[in-house]
Design an enzyme around this catalytic site. Structure first.
Site, PDB file in Angstrom:
ATOM      1  N   SER A  76       0.817  -1.209   0.000  1.00 58.52           N
ATOM      2  CA  SER A  76       0.000   0.000   0.000  1.00 58.52           C
ATOM      3  C   SER A  76       0.861   1.274   0.000  1.00 58.52           C
ATOM      4  CB  SER A  76      -0.940  -0.060   1.195  1.00 58.52           C
ATOM      5  OG  SER A  76      -2.081   0.699   0.932  1.00 58.52           O
ATOM      6  N   HIS A  85      -7.505  -5.762  -0.220  1.00 58.23           N
ATOM      7  CA  HIS A  85      -6.301  -4.977   0.019  1.00 58.23           C
ATOM      8  C   HIS A  85      -5.603  -5.526   1.264  1.00 58.23           C
ATOM      9  CE1 HIS A  85      -4.019  -1.250  -0.318  1.00 58.23           C
ATOM     10  NE2 HIS A  85      -4.173  -1.042   0.972  1.00 58.23           N
TER      11      HIS A  85
HETATM   12  C1  GTR Z   1      -5.433   4.506   1.711  1.00 60.35           C
HETATM   13  C2  GTR Z   1      -4.830   5.302   0.585  1.00 60.35           C
HETATM   14  C3  GTR Z   1      -4.089   4.389  -0.340  1.00 60.35           C
HETATM   15  C4  GTR Z   1      -3.211   3.415   0.393  1.00 60.35           C
HETATM   16  C5  GTR Z   1      -3.780   2.945   1.720  1.00 60.35           C
HETATM   17  C6  GTR Z   1      -2.786   2.311   2.669  1.00 60.35           C
HETATM   18  O1  GTR Z   1      -6.206   5.242   2.563  1.00 60.35           O
HETATM   19  O2  GTR Z   1      -5.858   5.968  -0.077  1.00 60.35           O
HETATM   20  O3  GTR Z   1      -3.374   5.136  -1.290  1.00 60.35           O
HETATM   21  O4  GTR Z   1      -1.958   3.946   0.563  1.00 60.35           O
HETATM   22  O5  GTR Z   1      -4.371   3.958   2.432  1.00 60.35           O
HETATM   23  O6  GTR Z   1      -1.628   2.685   2.727  1.00 60.35           O
HETATM   24  O7  GTR Z   1      -3.214   1.442   3.415  1.00 60.35           O
END
Ligand code: GTR
Length: 421
Positions: A261, A402
């Site tokens: 991420s 995710h």
């Molecule tokens: C979210 C963000 C993403 C990603 C994520 C993370 O809120 O929008 O770009 O980086 O966090 O790092 O878990």
């Protein structure tokens, strides 16, 4: 009271409407755009060989990302000292060595300390390692009671028992699911991890972390072309690399930088900007990571600059809702890693990160790998879910959300066996 309820309903309605209309998840609504040719200079000159790539094109691309996306690191500063604060040859039931090394960086009257937690397989040889940041402290990646709890600022997370921005015993082991440590050790690799908040707390201010080390005179925050937090985190990984070069148990020519991420955005930028890293893994890195910004699918440049104003340099804001003027896209970032192996991974349900955009970056970076006679992603057609393509440029999209899973790690290890180990 009634008035308040009506008001609240209206605001929630507006908020949701706004949020939904703002985010595009419809492939047919992706704007028409051209992906700038990675082998053509900004002045329009075609690059036909490695020499020209390394002399002309690579430096100008690197400069672009430095000045306009992540922000330049104002200076390099080697650590002042390192200290092995804890060590054992009996980790994971005797399978591994554990080492906790505190790195100290100093400049003028400023000091910054961060701790690298390492698990290394037991062998006489120097070992290849994966290095990556964690989100909530080294003690979250394992249930090992010997792992030191960081005192650095942390985002609160009620389900992990993190309140008052302090990490505690309660969060020990809460992220073991994301770190397949035993699999890594069994495969002959070491794992090194660092709590990213020790380098720069992930919040929108520039008073803490490493940024103030390089302020000139009464500077209060980085200049428009200077580093945001992602560059600061990349800086921390470089300092970790300085240490690995000194550690007799680590094969410093086989260090693979991994990140998930926001920390996947970080691993890409780290590998792109420091060629000492032998390989790079970006897990679900999305916007500002592997995903093509010009697609405006899921999270966009505008949205990310708004929600996380401290991640990128200020110059990046000129591309908010203005992606068409980007002279390159994120495939240029991946190309900067060539000819070193790079693995881009997506998750099917992680539409916010735009899996197709992540895939396409790997595809459009491939011509640079081909200059070096390395195989990348040769078809523009995405592979089936859970069917990785493993070349020097590798890609998979797995089922699920995710996250980082055992499936992801199994692929990374297997790919590293072929291309790095
Ligand atoms: C979210 C963000 C993403 C990603 C994520 C993370 O809120 O929008 O770009 O980086 O966090 O790092 O878990």
């Amino acid at each position: 009271m009634k008035k308040l309820v009506v008001l609240l309903t209206i605001s929630v309605f507006f908020y949701l409407g706004f949020a939904q209309s703002d985010v595009n998840y419809d492939e047919s609504k992706v704007p028409d755009f051209e992906v700038p040719d990675v082998l053509q200079t900004f002045k329009g000159k075609k690059i036909k060989n490695v020499k020209k790539w390394e002399k002309k094109r690579r430096p100008e691309l690197l400069r672009f990302f430095n000045q306009n996306v992540y922000g330049e690191i104002p200076g390099e500063l080697k650590y002042a000292s390192f200290d092995v604060v804890e060590e054992s040859d009996n980790a994971f039931n005797g399978k591994a060595l554990r080492k906790q090394v505190e790195i100290s960086v100093q400049k003028n009257d400023l000091t910054l300390n961060f701790t690298i937690l390492m698990y290394l397989p037991k062998t006489e040889n120097k070992v290849p390692i994966f290095v990556g940041y964690n989100f909530y402290g080294n003690h979250t990646v394992t249930t090992d009671v010997n792992v030191i709890i960081s005192e650095a600022w942390s985002r609160n997370n009620e389900s992990f028992g993190i309140v008052h921005n302090q990490l505690t015993e309660q969060s020990r082991g809460v992220r073991t699911n994301r770190w397949a440590i035993e699999k890594i050790i069994d495969a002959g690799y070491g794992l090194a991890t660092i709590y990213y908040g020790e380098i720069d707390p992930d919040k929108n201010d520039f008073y803490d972390g490493v940024h103030p080390f390089f302020y000139v005179d009464d500077q209060q925050q980085p200049a428009s072309n200077e580093w945001g937090s992602i560059s600061a985190w990349a800086w921390g990984l470089r300092r970790a690399m300085d240490y690995f070069e000194e550690d007799s148990k680590v094969n410093e020519s086989k260090v693979i930088v991994f990140g998930h991420s926001r920390l996947g955005k970080t691993s890409l930028w780290t590998g792109a900007s420091d060629q000492r890293f032998a390989g790079v893994i970006s897990n679900n890195s999305g916007c500002g990571g592997a995903a093509l910004s010009k697609r405006r699918f899921g999270e966009t440049v505008w949205r990310i600059n708004k929600s996380f104003p401290h991640w990128f340099c200020k110059n990046f804001r000129m591309y908010s809702k203005n992606e068409e003027i980007l002279p390159t896209d994120q495939h240029g970032l991946i190309a900067l890693i060539a000819p070193r192996p790079v693995y881009v991974a997506s998750a099917e349900e992680d539409r916010w990160a735009d899996p197709r955009g992540e895939f396409l970056s790997a595809y459009y970076a491939t011509p640079v790998y081909q200059l070096y006679d390395k195989k990348g992603i040769s078809s523009i057609k995405m592979p089936q879910v859970n069917e990785p393509i493993k070349n020097t440029v590798a890609y998979h999209i797995r089922t699920g959300k995710h996250d980082v899973t055992d499936f992801d790690w199994e692929q990374y290890i297997n790919w590293a066996d072929k291309f790095i180990k």
